[in-house]
Design a protein around this motif. Structure first.
Motif, PDB file in Angstrom:
ATOM      1  N   UNK A   6       0.654  -1.016  -0.202  1.00 42.10           N
ATOM      2  CA  UNK A   6       0.092  -0.078   0.129  1.00 42.10           C
ATOM      3  C   UNK A   6       0.916   1.322   0.191  1.00 42.10           C
ATOM      4  N   UNK A   7       0.453   2.435  -0.445  1.00 41.74           N
ATOM      5  CA  UNK A   7       0.809   3.610  -0.457  1.00 41.74           C
ATOM      6  C   UNK A   7       0.400   4.578   1.154  1.00 41.74           C
ATOM      7  N   UNK A   8       1.289   4.909   1.480  1.00 44.09           N
ATOM      8  CA  UNK A   8       0.928   5.866   2.993  1.00 44.09           C
ATOM      9  C   UNK A   8       1.515   7.281   2.764  1.00 44.09           C
ATOM     10  N   UNK A   9       0.874   8.059   3.305  1.00 41.36           N
ATOM     11  CA  UNK A   9       1.562   9.491   3.729  1.00 41.36           C
ATOM     12  C   UNK A   9       1.797   9.782   4.992  1.00 41.36           C
ATOM     13  N   UNK A  10       2.963  10.172   5.300  1.00 44.60           N
ATOM     14  CA  UNK A  10       3.520  10.508   6.656  1.00 44.60           C
ATOM     15  C   UNK A  10       2.961  11.685   7.476  1.00 44.60           C
ATOM     16  N   UNK A  11       2.896  11.759   8.464  1.00 47.68           N
ATOM     17  CA  UNK A  11       2.320  13.131   9.529  1.00 47.68           C
ATOM     18  C   UNK A  11       3.279  13.987   9.486  1.00 47.68           C
ATOM     19  N   UNK A  12       2.922  15.366   9.014  1.00 41.90           N
ATOM     20  CA  UNK A  12       3.921  16.558   9.137  1.00 41.90           C
ATOM     21  C   UNK A  12       3.433  16.992  10.367  1.00 41.90           C
TER      22      UNK A  12
END
Lengths: 95, 150
Positions: A6-12
């Motif tokens: 899966x693709x994930x987006x990190x938390x800024x």
């Protein structure tokens, strides 16, 4: 069906300031957060040790950030004073 | 939720089509800030999430300080791998002397028709007042990097 992952987006992390730039504390926090990530599910003894280490790094960074800013202000003060702007130099020196 | 953190679905497809190039000499990527409620240029709330396909002006915050509408250009860090995860990263970005209230952001490809990459949800309104608004990207590893494909 083949699930290849899966693709994930990190938390800024957002840092903001009022009437000026970021503080030494904020910059030190940013450095420590970027340098040392501690997993929430790490075993407690390891997590506590890692947190203690991160605190030490953060405090050391805070000290040197403060020193760097102070020394830069001193250099700016000297240049401004050389240019004959004594009052402005004094004002910068009081920051 | 009007702004929901997600890797945009269209972006996933476009990766397979070779639309996005994150190499340091590749495409230019930008980050635009968005408000909820009346914080944006208009009173229309931004709606951003997995279905976002491209940069939109609705709900974007107004220009202030070094923030100009359309957002700031991101400095890319070359994609790499960690274990079985591929990841890429950006350098932190700051907008100075800015009065901004933002609830989220959109990363998009400025080179290729402003195609959307990812939506970032700040969880709450973040405000700078005649100050600095900094976005710090997470540690570039397999568990935290801003864009990861596992």
């Amino acid at each position: 069906m083949f699930d290849l992952g899966s693709g994930s987006v990190g938390a800024v992390n957002i840092m903001t300031s009022e009437n000026g730039g970021l503080s030494n504390d904020q910059i030190a926090d940013m450095l420590a957060n970027k340098l040392i990530y501690i997993s929430d599910d790490a075993p407690e003894p390891i997590r506590l040790q890692a947190e203690a280490f991160r605190d030490r790094v953060r405090n050391l960074a805070q000290y040197y950030i403060e020193l760097a800013r102070k020394e830069e202000r001193a250099s700016i003060c000297a240049k401004v004073r050389e240019a004959g702007q004594i009052e402005l130099a004094n004002a910068i020196g009081r920051l | 939720m009007a702004i929901a953190q997600a890797m945009c679905t269209a972006f996933k497809q476009e990766l397979m089509l070779g639309t996005h190039n994150f190499a340091t000499n590749g495409n230019a990527f930008k980050i635009a800030l968005y408000a909820e409620g009346s914080g944006g240029k208009s009173s229309t709330t931004a709606t951003l999430g997995a279905t976002t396909t491209a940069f939109v002006t609705t709900g974007e915050v107004a220009s202030s300080g070094t923030y100009a509408t359309g957002g700031g250009t991101l400095t890319k860090v070359a994609p790499t791998t960690s274990g079985t995860t591929a990841l890429t990263d950006f350098a932190d970005i700051s907008f100075t002397t800015a009065t901004i209230t933002a609830m989220g952001a959109l990363i998009y490809n400025d080179t290729n028709s402003n195609k959307a990459v990812a939506v970032l949800d700040f969880s709450s309104n973040k405000t700078s007042t005649s100050g600095t608004f900094t976005i710090q990207f997470p540690t570039a590893d397999a568990s935290n990097a801003i864009i990861r494909i596992a």
